[in-house]
Design a protein around this motif. Structure first.
Motif, short mmCIF file in Angstrom:
data_model
loop_
_atom_site.label_atom_id
_atom_site.label_comp_id
_atom_site.label_asym_id
_atom_site.label_seq_id
_atom_site.Cartn_x
_atom_site.Cartn_y
_atom_site.Cartn_z
N ASP A 1 -2.33 6.93 -15.88
CA ASP A 1 -3.74 7.00 -15.47
C ASP A 1 -4.10 5.91 -14.45
OD1 ASP A 1 -3.35 5.16 -17.50
OD2 ASP A 1 -5.34 5.40 -18.35
N LEU A 2 -3.17 5.03 -14.16
CA LEU A 2 -3.44 4.04 -13.11
C LEU A 2 -2.60 4.31 -11.86
CD1 LEU A 2 -3.86 0.79 -15.24
CD2 LEU A 2 -5.63 2.15 -14.12
N VAL A 3 -2.09 5.55 -11.77
CA VAL A 3 -1.40 5.98 -10.55
C VAL A 3 -2.35 6.90 -9.80
CG1 VAL A 3 0.62 7.13 -9.58
CG2 VAL A 3 0.82 5.89 -11.76
N PHE A 4 -2.61 6.59 -8.55
CA PHE A 4 -3.58 7.35 -7.76
C PHE A 4 -2.89 8.03 -6.60
CE2 PHE A 4 -5.73 3.86 -9.84
CZ PHE A 4 -6.80 4.50 -10.45
N GLU A 5 -3.19 9.35 -6.44
CA GLU A 5 -2.58 10.11 -5.35
C GLU A 5 -3.46 10.04 -4.11
OE1 GLU A 5 0.27 13.29 -7.57
OE2 GLU A 5 -1.74 14.01 -7.08
N ILE A 6 -2.82 9.78 -2.98
CA ILE A 6 -3.54 9.62 -1.71
C ILE A 6 -3.08 10.74 -0.77
CG2 ILE A 6 -3.94 8.09 0.26
CD1 ILE A 6 -5.02 7.01 -2.45
N ASP A 7 -4.03 11.36 -0.09
CA ASP A 7 -3.66 12.40 0.88
C ASP A 7 -3.14 11.74 2.15
OD1 ASP A 7 -4.40 14.95 -0.40
OD2 ASP A 7 -6.36 13.98 -0.54
N VAL B 1 3.90 11.37 11.78
CA VAL B 1 2.81 11.65 10.86
C VAL B 1 2.62 13.16 10.75
CG1 VAL B 1 0.32 11.40 10.48
CG2 VAL B 1 1.67 9.46 11.32
N VAL B 2 2.70 13.69 9.54
CA VAL B 2 2.50 15.11 9.29
C VAL B 2 1.04 15.38 8.97
CG1 VAL B 2 3.13 17.06 7.82
CG2 VAL B 2 4.87 15.37 8.46
N SER B 3 0.45 14.55 8.10
CA SER B 3 -0.99 14.62 7.93
C SER B 3 -1.53 13.20 7.81
CB SER B 3 -1.38 15.50 6.73
OG SER B 3 -0.71 15.05 5.59
N PRO B 4 -2.70 12.97 8.41
CA PRO B 4 -3.20 11.60 8.51
C PRO B 4 -3.62 11.03 7.16
CG PRO B 4 -4.85 13.16 9.27
CD PRO B 4 -3.62 13.96 9.00
N LEU B 5 -3.74 9.72 7.11
CA LEU B 5 -4.20 9.06 5.89
C LEU B 5 -5.67 9.42 5.65
CD1 LEU B 5 -3.64 6.83 3.68
CD2 LEU B 5 -4.74 5.25 5.27
N ASP B 6 -5.95 9.90 4.45
CA ASP B 6 -7.33 10.23 4.10
C ASP B 6 -7.98 8.99 3.50
OD1 ASP B 6 -9.69 11.45 3.32
OD2 ASP B 6 -8.83 12.08 1.40
N ARG B 7 -8.85 8.36 4.28
CA ARG B 7 -9.45 7.09 3.84
C ARG B 7 -10.33 7.28 2.61
NH1 ARG B 7 -9.26 2.98 7.72
NH2 ARG B 7 -11.27 2.16 7.04
N ASP B 8 -10.91 8.48 2.49
CA ASP B 8 -11.77 8.73 1.32
C ASP B 8 -10.98 8.67 0.03
OD1 ASP B 8 -13.88 8.99 2.96
OD2 ASP B 8 -13.93 11.20 2.94
N SER B 9 -9.74 9.18 0.07
CA SER B 9 -8.98 9.17 -1.19
C SER B 9 -8.59 7.73 -1.56
CB SER B 9 -7.76 10.11 -1.13
OG SER B 9 -6.89 9.77 -0.09
N VAL B 10 -8.41 6.88 -0.55
CA VAL B 10 -8.16 5.47 -0.85
C VAL B 10 -9.43 4.84 -1.44
CG1 VAL B 10 -7.49 3.22 0.10
CG2 VAL B 10 -6.48 5.31 1.04
N ALA B 11 -10.55 5.16 -0.85
CA ALA B 11 -11.82 4.59 -1.34
C ALA B 11 -12.08 5.02 -2.78
CB ALA B 11 -12.96 5.03 -0.43
#
Lengths: 677, 553
Positions: free
Chosen positions: A119-125, A134-144
């Motif tokens: 539950d402390l592992v977070f998936e980032i797009d 780069v295949v798909s860009p870093l999704d800053r919202d998922s980091v936030a």
């Protein structure tokens, strides 16, 4: 008047050596380790040493330190509370690991629980491919979103592990920057900075361990530095890394915390290396036997064998570490007759409490130490570690009850049997260490240390056909020497891909990138870049192979020469080469080093004392009978001594039993025993 | 029983036998090290799909280093079987090569080399090693094809044949083996590595026996085997008089029609001996899922070690108190000319489950629920559009482990008869034409219980090239069962998505897929143990927080 200081914290003792750079005059201090709060003993030993040497704190030029804080945090699972950011789809990276189980037949054996719960592992797009595009860009919202979720969880440190970040670090770095803005108190470890190598699980395991160790190391080093500052010591504090070499305390606190996992044993190996070099020995098996374990290390062609992938407590760690194998065979290993009637020794151990029966702390089952006591190899009445007095009657009783009577043997024969069995296990371990690496143990010398190592070493050498045994002055000295002479060291890796032929430009780019990172680290570590020498290795394999081999990489040499060198190394290691097969380049590894401030070996202290070295006699069981054997005080053995066993050589921290072999003392006070048949 | 008592004058030999045990084990381990260091193929070097063994002059197995349990029972009796097949013995300096499933025990890719060890005063024993080769011919690359009906379609089958004479390799035999393989260079390279490993073993065994002296060596070997047998008997005595039976099914198709096959075992303990009777198991079938008698023996030995004593030695003493009764021409003891390629990956796991089910009734305190129950092999081959080169990817996928009383089953792990590592995703994407879209625990596959079953895994691949895809899976329509009121683990599923449409594949099938197709393989979980209502509240809370609740579908 400049002085260097080396301080090593072991499980039992904290050893410190303070040496005058100009003269080599040294002060040694040994004090019990303050378990749980190591800084107390370290500071105490530091004050004592400065007082004895009569120097001011400002006379110190470097304070080199080996600590077990990281090792203990792993063993006791007392690292930081951490979280992990991964590429979407790979949340279970740590849980799956390599999918293997630790024991073939024990259904209750388990891999260790990951250091980050699910539950402390977070998936980032985000997605980068194998060549770094780069295949798909870093999704800053998922980091936030992850930042928000973990801010309520009391997290101290975060590891970021994105797929293929070894080929392109941009997404990991961007996520780290964003996370740092949102949660400025977090310590952040990016996998590509910890270890820029392919293989997501190994890289993740190493990075997560780095994050896990950063908080306890940071707390410890802060306490130590505050204490040193109070003493008026301004010398830089440097920390021993698991692969030898030191780094500044600031680097050990976060960026390279995982490099301190085996800081303590590394100092001992570095010391062994210098003693071997001084004695002109280029091929040495080191054996270190204590109460619960038996460690085997190797020096080959004048270099300590190092590996870049190992495991600690079931966690893969891909940082340089000295190649040491550990067996569960120590002085405390328990001997027992099994249901089939075979005599076994270990893996069960009496540990420190109750310990061997001979220690009189309530142990009633016979151990390896008890066998040594029963045969007179550890003298009855001898005091160990200040508080324990060896009791032969208890040792003999334990052996009689549990081994001698069930097997219908005398106590002495049973004790000899216990030693024969534990030695057989250790011989198997030494053979495994050498033979699996393509080496013949008979071509090596043995260096023995640890409380119990020297007691067994003569028999081990004889069984392995090893003609020379060296016992250095004391384990404390060994670690201190290792620390005092340790260079600054930093390793950087770049992955390569594809055939070696035609890869010159790519290798050149990779070399420049890795070199720049090393020089950047040197400046950050306050090392003069002009004093840094860089050694490059390239890892190669035949197309289709699963394993690679490293050969030295000389930027000036043509690639064909490098391929030729690979064929030779492959033949040496595996017995064949395939000159018809394309050679693939897998990785480039650069090691930067800068020598220690002054490479003066400290002069041994507490040795070469005057007085009669023969302090008495004691009965020993030799060749089926009791003989009175001289007991020699090691501190009084002069340089150049030559003699012949049988004898018992005693020193504060260990005992050496010599049978009918020649013994001498060399110029550095090492004992050299001839073990050729 | 008088023979179970420890002989009174055993003292010195009890010590020397243990010293010798370490020495013999070191011989087997050093052979393995030599094999790893000289072999060509990833099967041997990385996956460690090999085993090494040491025998005495009578041909009794005295030490073994097996890396995967499915090899456990194959070496016992090997020398006797070879002698019987050839009607003679190995001459000094000779080595046999053999891969006949009814002699060396495994499927055809597992080739065994046996060498005779002689010192001045005669034969002291034999050493042997078995290694999985990349290709020995047959219907499909890798020699593990599904669509076969008899052993001749599975590749080259060698009876014990003298490959080495007076220390020299016979090039004619090598040529025969090379001619049968799609990858002759690699097979020859690996065979030479096997020869080198045996030579290492011979040298070390000779030194060991030479140092000990002939009589002392023989005495200690005898004591060692007897001690192992006594240790097994000691455990069996505690189960005296108990009996239990169990059955389960292996999934099979007769053409398109599911035709599941029963495997049944009855265990009983009497006079310190364990009898395992497989009568009642299905007859053999005209497909590669049959087990050889020796693979079934491996499964029994695996169960014996797991339940009675994980630390017991792997030598002939382990077999001595066991009686294995096998119906002739059956699924668990196929006779020639039946095919057996999947005996190690599929049949062995279900035979193991059946034994575990029966042992659970014999020893309820140590009961364990069923694990995922298949080696879950995925084989993808074709031409890589990125390089123009042929590629071949083989991996066996983890599943969930069954729970035991007191312990949740492990998630995502190789269980029972296998134990090999996975392929890192980053290396898969670099080396093969696939994108790996996800690799994680298969949520909802852990069996419910006071102690829950482990989770299977799910991996999703998008193919970048057209490719031939073969799967060897089981438990697609039967459950990995729970125990003591625990629930079953989730089943395995393979699906393909093309143009947004998804369809399921049979567990055992070969398909031609296209670039862009998305393949998802989801492996079975493990069964649970005990009533789920009695699960510790904190453990349940952790499961919920982590998204790892019980089986849901």
């Amino acid at each position: 008047m400049a002085h260097l200081l080396g301080c090593d914290v072991g499980g039992t003792f904290t050893d410190l050596c303070l040496v005058d750079e100009a003269s080599g005059q040294a002060v040694f201090v040994k004090t019990p380790t303050t378990v749980g709060r190591q800084a107390i003993a370290v500071l105490e030993a530091t004050r004592t040493a400065m007082r004895q040497a009569e120097i001011a704190p400002t006379a110190l030029r470097r304070y080199a330190h080996g600590t077990t804080v990281a090792t203990n945090a792993i063993l006791e699972r007392k690292g930081g509370r951490i979280a992990l950011l991964v590429t979407r789809g790979f949340r279970d990276l740590l849980l799956i690991g390599r999918q293997t189980r630790p024991s073939l037949y024990d259904p209750k054996a388990r891999r260790p629980q990951p250091l980050v719960p699910r539950d402390l592992v977070f998936e980032i797009d985000e997605r980068v491919d194998a060549i770094g595009s780069v295949v798909s860009p870093l999704d800053r919202d998922s980091v936030a979103r992850a930042a928000k979720a973990l801010s309520t969880q009391g997290i101290e440190a975060v590891a970021i592990v994105f797929l293929h970040s070894y080929a392109n670090r941009a997404h990991e770095h961007a996520a780290a920057r964003l996370l740092a803005e949102l949660c400025p108190e977090l310590v952040i470890s990016c996998s590509a900075d910890v270890l820029a190598e392919i293989g997501e699980y190994g890289r993740a395991s190493t990075t997560v361990m780095n994050a896990y160790l950063a908080p306890p190391l940071s707390r410890y080093l802060t306490a130590l530095e505050d204490g040193l500052a109070e003493e008026g010591i301004a010398a830089p504090l440097v920390i021993m890394q698991s692969g030898g070499g030191v780094m500044p305390s600031a680097t050990a606190r976060g960026l390279k915390s995982v490099h301190t996992c085996l800081s303590g044993p590394a100092a001992g190996m570095m010391g062994a290396f210098h003693i071997a070099a001084q004695g002109g020995l280029r091929d040495v098996v080191t054996i270190d036997m204590g109460g619960t374990s038996f460690d085997v290390g190797l020096i080959k062609d004048g270099e300590i064998l190092t590996r870049h992938a190992s495991e600690l407590e079931g966690f893969p760690l891909q940082v340089p570490m000295f190649d040491i194998i550990t067996l569960g065979a120590g002085g405390g290993s328990i001997a027992a007759v099994d249901a089939g009637g075979l005599l076994h020794v270990g893996p069960e151990s009496a540990g420190a409490r109750p310990g061997p029966a001979a220690y009189g702390h309530g142990g009633t089952r016979p151990t390896v130490t008890d066998a040594n006591v029963a045969l007179g190899r550890l003298r009855p009445g001898r005091r160990i570690a200040g508080e324990i007095t060896i009791d032969r009657a208890r040792a003999a009783e334990a052996i009689r009850t549990h081994v001698a009577e069930p097997l219908g043997l005398s106590v002495e024969a049973a004790a000899e049997g216990i030693l024969a069995v534990v030695n057989a296990a250790m011989i198997r371990g030494i053979r495994c260490m050498t033979v699996e690496r393509g080496l013949d143990p008979a071509g090596f010398a043995v260096m023995a240390f640890g409380g119990a190592g020297p007691l067994h070493a003569v028999d081990l050498c004889a069984a392995l056909g090893i003609p020379t045994l060296l016992v250095p002055p004391s384990p404390g000295l060994l670690c201190a020497i290792g620390l005092l002479l340790a260079p600054w060291r930093h390793v950087e890796t770049e992955m390569l891909h594809g055939d070696l032929a035609g890869a010159a430009a790519r290798i050149g780019t990779a070399l420049a990138a890795a070199r720049e990172r090393i020089m950047h680290r040197a400046s950050a570590d306050v090392i003069d870049p002009d004093g840094v020498s860089v050694h490059a290795e390239i890892e190669l394999r035949y197309r289709g192979q699963g394993h690679q081999l490293a050969v030295p990489y000389d930027p000036g040499a043509p690639l064909a020469a490098i391929a030729a060198a690979f064929h030779v190394v492959h033949r040496e290691n595996f017995g064949y080469d395939r000159q018809d097969q394309p050679v693939e380049a897998v990785a480039l590894r650069l090691t930067g080093s800068a020598a220690a401030p002054n490479a003066t070996l400290p002069l041994p202290a507490g040795l070469g004392e005057t007085g009669e070295m023969r302090v008495g006699t004691s009965p020993c069981w030799i060749d089926g009978g009791w003989q009175d054997v001289p007991v020699i005080d090691r501190a009084r053995m002069p340089r150049g001594f030559e003699g012949r066993g049988p004898m018992l050589v005693e020193q504060t921290d260990t005992t050496l039993f010599v049978g009918n072999q020649p013994v001498r003392v060399d110029d550095a006070f090492n004992l050299i025993i001839g073990t050729a048949p | 029983m008088s023979d179970s008592a420890v002989p009174p004058v055993s003292g010195a030999i009890a010590i020397f036998a243990e010293v010798l045990r370490h020495g013999l084990q070191a011989v087997a381990e050093e052979m393995g090290a030599a094999l790893i260091r000289t072999a060509y193929s990833i099967n041997i070097r990385d996956r460690r799909d090999f085993s090494c063994a040491v025998f005495d002059a009578a041909g009794r197995l005295i030490a073994q280093a097996e890396h995967i349990p499915v090899h456990l029972g194959l070496m016992g009796g090997l020398i006797a079987r070879c002698r019987a097949a050839t009607g003679g013995d190995l001459p000094p300096g000779g080595m046999w090569v053999v891969n006949d499933p009814w002699i060396s025990g495994s499927h055809l890719p597992d080739i065994v080399l046996i060498a005779a060890a002689d010192i001045e005063d005669g034969r002291i024993g034999y050493v042997a090693n078995m290694a999985h080769h990349v290709d020995v011919g047959g219907l499909a690359p890798g020699s593990l094809a599904l669509g076969v009906t008899e052993i001749t379609q599975e590749g080259l089958r060698l009876p014990p044949t003298v490959l080495v004479r007076n220390g020299d390799v016979d090039p004619n035999i090598l040529r025969i083996i090379a001619a049968a393989s799609r990858l002759p260079e690699m097979v020859i390279g690996d065979l030479m590595a096997q020869v080198a490993a045996n030579k290492t073993g011979l040298r070390r065994l000779g030194e060991l026996a030479g140092r000990a002296g002939r009589a002392r060596f023989d005495n200690a070997v005898g004591f060692l085997l007897a001690a192992t047998a006594r240790r097994v008997e000691d455990r069996l005595r505690m189960l005296e008089g108990r009996a239990a039976a169990f059955e389960d099914t292996l999934e099979w198709q007769d053409g398109e029609r599911p035709d599941d096959l029963v495997i049944r075992v009855a265990l009983s303990v009497a006079d310190g001996r364990l009898r395992a009777d497989f009568n009642g198991s299905a007859p053999q079938v005209a497909g590669p899922v049959n087990a050889t008698p020796l693979v079934t023996a491996s499964c029994l030995l695996y169960a014996v070690k797991s339940y009675l004593d994980p630390h017991i030695g792997s030598n002939d003493g382990l077999f001595e108190r066991l009686d294995l009764v096998l119906p002739e021409a059956s699924l668990v003891a196929a006779a020639p000319p039946m095919p057996v390629a999947l005996c190690t990956s599929i049949a062995s796991q279900r035979i193991c489950d059946v034994l575990i089910g029966a042992f659970n009734r014999l020893m309820p305190d140590q009961a364990m629920a069923a694990s995922s129950g298949s080696m879950n092999a995925l084989i993808i081959g074709g031409d890589d559009v990125r390089t123009g080169r042929r590629f071949s990817y083989v991996e066996t996928y983890a599943g969930g482990q069954g729970a035991t009383s007191g312990l949740d089953g492990a998630d995502a792990v190789h269980t029972h008869m296998t134990n090999t590592a996975n392929s890192p995703v980053e290396m898969m994407e670099r080396d093969y034409p696939f994108d790996v879209l996800g690799y994680g625990l298969a949520e909802g596959t852990g069996g419910a219980g006071q102690y829950r079953g482990g989770h299977g895994v799910v991996r999703t691949l998008r193919l970048l090239s057209d490719a031939t895809v073969t799967t060897h899976l089981d438990r697609t329509r039967t459950d990995p069962w729970g125990i003591q009121a625990g629930g079953a683990g989730g089943r395995s599923v393979v699906t393909v998505e093309r143009n947004g449409e998804r369809r399921s594949l049979a567990g055992k099938s070969t398909q031609h897929l296209r670039a862009g197709d998305i393949l998802e393989i989801r492996t079975a979980g493990g069964g649970g143990c005990g009533d789920a209502a009695r699960r510790d509240a904190r453990a349940a809370e952790r499961d919920t927080a982590c998204g790892l609740g019980f089986r849901t579908a």
